[in-house]
Every structure is written in structure tokens, then in C-alpha cells.
Scaffold this motif. Structure first.
Motif, PDB file in Angstrom:
ATOM      1  N   ASN A  39      53.281  20.131  36.150  1.00  0.00           N
ATOM      2  CA  ASN A  39      52.200  19.610  35.325  1.00  0.00           C
ATOM      3  C   ASN A  39      52.205  20.311  33.969  1.00  0.00           C
ATOM      4  O   ASN A  39      52.253  21.535  33.903  1.00  0.00           O
ATOM      5  CB  ASN A  39      50.872  19.834  36.052  1.00  0.00           C
ATOM      6  N   SER A  40      52.176  19.534  32.874  1.00  0.00           N
ATOM      7  CA  SER A  40      52.055  20.072  31.531  1.00  0.00           C
ATOM      8  C   SER A  40      53.242  21.002  31.225  1.00  0.00           C
ATOM      9  O   SER A  40      54.395  20.569  31.305  1.00  0.00           O
ATOM     10  CB  SER A  40      50.710  20.788  31.396  1.00  0.00           C
ATOM     11  N   LEU A  41      53.000  22.264  30.890  1.00  0.00           N
ATOM     12  CA  LEU A  41      54.106  23.200  30.700  1.00  0.00           C
ATOM     13  C   LEU A  41      54.993  23.246  31.929  1.00  0.00           C
ATOM     14  O   LEU A  41      56.229  23.366  31.824  1.00  0.00           O
ATOM     15  CB  LEU A  41      53.558  24.599  30.401  1.00  0.00           C
ATOM     16  N   GLY A  42      54.394  23.111  33.116  1.00  0.00           N
ATOM     17  CA  GLY A  42      55.185  23.117  34.347  1.00  0.00           C
ATOM     18  C   GLY A  42      56.202  21.999  34.395  1.00  0.00           C
ATOM     19  O   GLY A  42      57.255  22.144  35.024  1.00  0.00           O
ATOM     20  N   GLY A  43      55.928  20.875  33.730  1.00  0.00           N
ATOM     21  CA  GLY A  43      56.903  19.797  33.660  1.00  0.00           C
ATOM     22  C   GLY A  43      58.110  20.202  32.837  1.00  0.00           C
ATOM     23  O   GLY A  43      59.259  19.914  33.208  1.00  0.00           O
ATOM     24  N   ALA A  44      57.864  20.875  31.717  1.00  0.00           N
ATOM     25  CA  ALA A  44      58.977  21.366  30.903  1.00  0.00           C
ATOM     26  C   ALA A  44      59.793  22.405  31.669  1.00  0.00           C
ATOM     27  O   ALA A  44      61.024  22.432  31.595  1.00  0.00           O
ATOM     28  CB  ALA A  44      58.455  21.949  29.594  1.00  0.00           C
ATOM     29  N   VAL A  45      59.103  23.274  32.407  1.00  0.00           N
ATOM     30  CA  VAL A  45      59.809  24.274  33.223  1.00  0.00           C
ATOM     31  C   VAL A  45      60.622  23.576  34.317  1.00  0.00           C
ATOM     32  O   VAL A  45      61.742  23.981  34.626  1.00  0.00           O
ATOM     33  CB  VAL A  45      58.835  25.294  33.815  1.00  0.00           C
ATOM     34  N   ALA A  46      60.065  22.516  34.903  1.00  0.00           N
ATOM     35  CA  ALA A  46      60.810  21.758  35.915  1.00  0.00           C
ATOM     36  C   ALA A  46      62.096  21.191  35.321  1.00  0.00           C
ATOM     37  O   ALA A  46      63.161  21.227  35.957  1.00  0.00           O
ATOM     38  CB  ALA A  46      59.932  20.640  36.467  1.00  0.00           C
TER      39      ALA A  46
END
Length: 281
Positions: free
Chosen positions: A94-101
Motif C-alpha cells: 500500500n502506498s510506499l509499500g507498493g513501490a517497495v513491492a
């Protein structure tokens, strides 16, 4: 809840479900914690090993090194290793977590089976003014230093279309997270690594998406149509950048569909993941 050691840093994780089941990895946004994925543990753990992580420096995890997309992805991989989970994961961010994914799928493509990107950073310049202001020297630290209960209430309210999700429990948790040692430093590092006063920087976005295109994975991109943090029209850019991806828009939903539309979100991802199991046979 438990803590694992990653390069000498304490990383906070939550696990549910049968450890022998297929692993699902859940990643939160900037300044947030694994609590943003709590509703999905109850909805996915019957069929999957569900792992959520306070990414390095966020939530109740320590920061082993300066914060970048790569160090966050490396920290997440280290947490999986510490848990003994070496199989390809279904990663949801989600959000930054999507970029990290997405960074995870580039850094270790053999460790990612599918990606579900939820109101993800990486697809557009526009972002809430609150994050853009953090790029101003001196102002950012002052803003975070003033993160009292009223400020946390305003932040929580910006995340949801339905104000009933802004509970005292959520605000209590946000205050506790904000009081963790070094939390302001990590927040500023992440915000300044990814953006400026003008918005989310184009350089890292274009480079990351180009790399993701070289390692395509089955992908689902979802958005809340009333997102005040990253606008829903970024989904058009996501469809253009990831033409193989499936997509879905949640009506009357803010920045965190996995919370605000927990049942609908879980059903959507279960259908998506089940389809990948069928196609792999």
C-alpha cells in the motif's frame, strides 16, 4: 507479533495462518505500520501464510541504515529470511509499500510470485501537500515534531473516505508510532528520497517501472477513487506502465482499501491469487 533480527536491527512482524501455506507478504505506507493490514490477516489466513512487516525504521522496527527504496526492500527480504520463508511470495503493498513491492520484484525476482499494488506510489507526480512540504529544509522536522494527537487525527482523517474509520484506537496507535525513537528521521529520509516540494520525483519512478517491465509478474493494481494522498487517476499511468496488470477501482474509498473495504478487497485478491494457482498448474 514478534521481532526478528535483520543485520543487527530489530524488525517487527506479524504472522498468521499455516506456515506451510503459500506466503502472502503485506507492506505498509510511509510513516505507517503493519496495523494497516490487520483486517486482511483474519480474511486471508485460512488459505495463506500471512506475513506483515513494519518496514525498517517504521512502526516498531529499527533502522539499520539510511532509508531508500532499496534498503527497505532489503530489510523486508531479511525479515523473510529470518522467518525461514524463502519461497516466492504474493506481495501486497500500500502506498510506499507498493513501490517497495516493485523494488522487491526487481531486486529479487525469484522471491516474488505476484504483486498487488494498492494506491501505490510510483505512478504519478501528484501527492498530498503534507508530504511535499517535508522536502523544505527545517520545515519538515518541525512538522513531524509537532505530530501531536490533533495532528494524528487529521492525518488519519485524510486516509479514509468514511470518517468512522478514524477511531480513537487508530489515533492512539499513530501517536505511539510517532513517538518511537528515530521515527521522524526515517520519515524525512523516505520523503526526501522519493520527492520534492513539486511532488513525487520522476527519476526513480521511471527507472523503477522500466526495471519492473523487465521482470513482469502477475499483477493486480487497485485504487480507492477518493484517495486524498495519491489521486486515483494515477491508475491510468499504472495501466500504461504495466499493461499486463489487472486493475480495480473501489468506489467511495480512500487511501487504504484493504481497511476501508476489507471484505471486498479480500475477495478480490483471493480470486486473483486463485487464478494464478490455476494458471501455474
Amino acid at each position: 507479533m514478534t521481532d526478528v533480527d535483520v543485520r543487527g536491527a530489530r524488525i517487527h512482524v506479524r504472522e498468521s495462518g499455516d506456515p506451510s501455506s503459500e506466503p502472502v507478504l503485506l507492506l505498509h505506507g510511509i510513516g505507517r505500520s503493519l496495523e494497516d493490514w490487520a483486517p486482511q490477516h483474519a480474511r486471508l489466513a485460512d488459505a495463506y501464510r500471512v506475513i506483515s512487516v513494519d518496514m525498517p525504521g517504521f512502526g516498531f522496527s529499527q533502522r539499520p541504515e539510511p532509508t531508500t527504496l532499496r534498503t527497505l526492500a532489503e530489510g523486508v527480504l531479511g525479515a523473510l529470511d529470518a522467518l525461514g520463508e524463502h519461497r516466492p511470495v504474493h506481495v501486497m503493498g500500500n502506498s510506499l509499500g507498493g513501490a517497495v513491492a516493485m523494488q522487491l520484484s526487481v531486486l529479487a525476482p525469484d522471491r516474488v510470485r505476484t504483486s498487488t499494488l494498492v494506491n501505490s506510489a510510483g505512478f504519478g507526480k501528484e501527492v498530498t501537500i503534507a508530504l511535499r512540504l517535508l522536502a523544505i529544509p527545517g520545515l519538515g522536522r518541525g512538522m513531524l515534531g509537532a505530530a501531536d494527537r490533533n495532528a494524528m487525527r487529521r492525518t488519519e482523517r485524510a486516509l479514509f473516505f468514511d470518517g468512522s474509520f478514524v477511531t480513537e484506537e487508530r489515533i492512539d496507535h499513530a501517536v505511539e508510532v510517532g513517538r518511537q525513537p528515530g521515527s521522524a528521521v526515517v520519515f524525512l529520509e523516505a520523503a526526501r528520497a522519493l520527492g520534492t516540494l513539486r511532488g513525487v520525483s520522476a527519476g526513480w519512478r521511471s527507472a523503477l517501472l522500466a526495471e519492473v517491465a523487465r521482470h513482469p509478474k502477475p499483477t493486480l493494481v487497485v485504487w480507492g477513487e477518493r484517495d486524498l494522498i495519491l489521486p486515483a487517476h494515477h491508475l491510468r499511468a499504472a495501466r500504461a506502465a504495466l499493461p499486463w496488470a489487472q486493475s480495480h477501482v473501489f468506489a467511495e474509498t480512500g487511501h487504504m482499501p484493504q481497511v476501508e473495504k476489507a471484505d471486498e478487497f479480500a475477495q478480490l485478491v483471493r480470486v486473483f491469487l486463485a487464478a494464478q494457482q490455476v494458471s501455474a498448474r
